[in-house]
Scaffold this motif. Structure first.
Motif, PDB file in Angstrom:
ATOM      1  N   HIS A 155      -5.301   5.870  -0.123  1.00 20.60           N
ATOM      2  CA  HIS A 155      -5.625   5.108  -1.331  1.00 20.60           C
ATOM      3  C   HIS A 155      -7.019   4.520  -1.183  1.00 20.60           C
ATOM      4  N   HIS A 184     -11.075   2.166   3.568  1.00 18.15           N
ATOM      5  CA  HIS A 184     -10.125   3.180   4.060  1.00 18.15           C
ATOM      6  C   HIS A 184     -10.656   4.600   3.832  1.00 18.15           C
ATOM      7  N   HIS A 242      -9.066   1.025  -1.395  1.00 17.37           N
ATOM      8  CA  HIS A 242      -9.051  -0.442  -1.499  1.00 17.37           C
ATOM      9  C   HIS A 242     -10.443  -0.833  -1.981  1.00 17.37           C
ATOM     10  N   HIS A 300      -4.321 -10.420  -0.413  1.00 15.94           N
ATOM     11  CA  HIS A 300      -4.890  -9.077  -0.541  1.00 15.94           C
ATOM     12  C   HIS A 300      -6.245  -9.192  -1.217  1.00 15.94           C
ATOM     13  N   ASP A 308       0.853  -1.179   0.000  1.00 16.50           N
ATOM     14  CA  ASP A 308       0.000   0.000   0.000  1.00 16.50           C
ATOM     15  C   ASP A 308       0.890   1.229   0.000  1.00 16.50           C
ATOM     16  N   ASP A 331      -5.932  -2.112  -4.899  1.00 15.86           N
ATOM     17  CA  ASP A 331      -5.677  -0.760  -4.400  1.00 15.86           C
ATOM     18  C   ASP A 331      -5.473   0.197  -5.562  1.00 15.86           C
TER      19      ASP A 331
HETATM   20 ZN   LIG Z   1      -5.811  -2.885  -0.250  1.00 17.51          ZN
END
Ligand SMILES: [Zn+2]
Length: 248
Positions: A230, A199, A232, A150, A75, A154
């Motif tokens: 960022h 996020h 996600h 993951h 990330d 992202d």
């Molecule tokens: Zn992510």
């Protein structure tokens, strides 16, 4: 019956090429096409190899392309990710922008949809998609441990960037995700398809609210298990995450 060669030089050429041909044919037949091609190229055996990816599953496992695999990184902040050379802008469609997705979902069970069929059916969750950490196994940017799965894709985005609904649907969750997603919004698109946005610095939708494709639902952030601003983005099919790039 023995075939009689009419042109010995032709057969000579054929036999010289045959080991390579056997490798590529094996690779294509056994479904390791792209990896075999890369391995051959790395070994210096060939300069250019084009071996078709033989199934959508393979495309997913290899990250769809060498470029994406090569872009594996933890990330990141928007500043670092701005250097990622792979970007796309949102595609706007006239008429019914959800039409292709609706047609796809009504035609078959969502679990049997191939990557080829799903590509392009979801809209971009950001005006500009700059890929950062890809879906799948990676080194954890939080713990440094290998083999972390993951669950989404992202995209680099400065905190406060508008986040769009990838398709029309109903908001089924807006709140704190206890497993690292921070502020998270989930949209149910029906037929077993969901998207999630994580996020976030803030969200502007409520549970139960109907949204349309492209609506601004939130602003990006770095809440939860995140090391920098960022988005996600996750795509879920019947409750299981799949590679979002297979749907964008
Ligand atoms: Zn992510």
């Amino acid at each position: 019956m023995v075939e009689r060669p009419r042109d010995p030089h032709r057969d000579e050429r054929r036999s010289r090429r045959s080991p390579f041909r056997q490798v590529t044919e094996f690779a294509a037949a056994s479904g390791v096409g792209q990896k075999a091609g890369i391995a051959l190229a790395a070994a210096g055996l060939v300069l250019t190899v084009t071996v078709p990816v033989t199934s959508p599953v393979m495309a997913s496992n290899t990250g769809a392309s060498g470029a994406l695999s090569a872009a594996v990184q933890p990330d990141v902040t928007a500043a670092a990710a701005a250097k990622v050379d792979f970007s796309r802008t949102a595609i706007t469609t006239t008429g019914d922008p959800d039409g292709k997705l609706k047609q796809l979902l009504s035609a078959q069970s969502v679990g049997s949809i191939t990557r080829a069929a799903s590509a392009g059916t979801l809209g971009a969750p950001l005006d500009q998609l700059v890929t950062a950490s890809p879906f799948g196994y990676r080194v954890s940017p939080i713990t440094g441990g290998a083999g972390e799965f993951h669950r989404g894709q992202d995209f680099a985005a400065q905190c406060g960037t508008a986040v769009h609904a990838a398709a029309s649907g109903t908001v089924t969750f807006n709140g704190w995700h206890p497993f690292g997603g921070g502020n998270r919004v989930v949209i149910d698109h029906g037929n077993g398809l969901e998207t999630t946005y994580n996020h976030l610095s803030s969200a502007s939708v409520e549970v139960g609210q109907k949204v349309s494709r492209g609506d601004v639902i939130a602003l990006s952030g770095t809440t939860g298990a995140s090391t920098g601003c960022h988005l996600h983005f996750e795509v879920m099919v019947n409750g299981d995450v799949v590679d979002p790039l297979g749907w964008l």
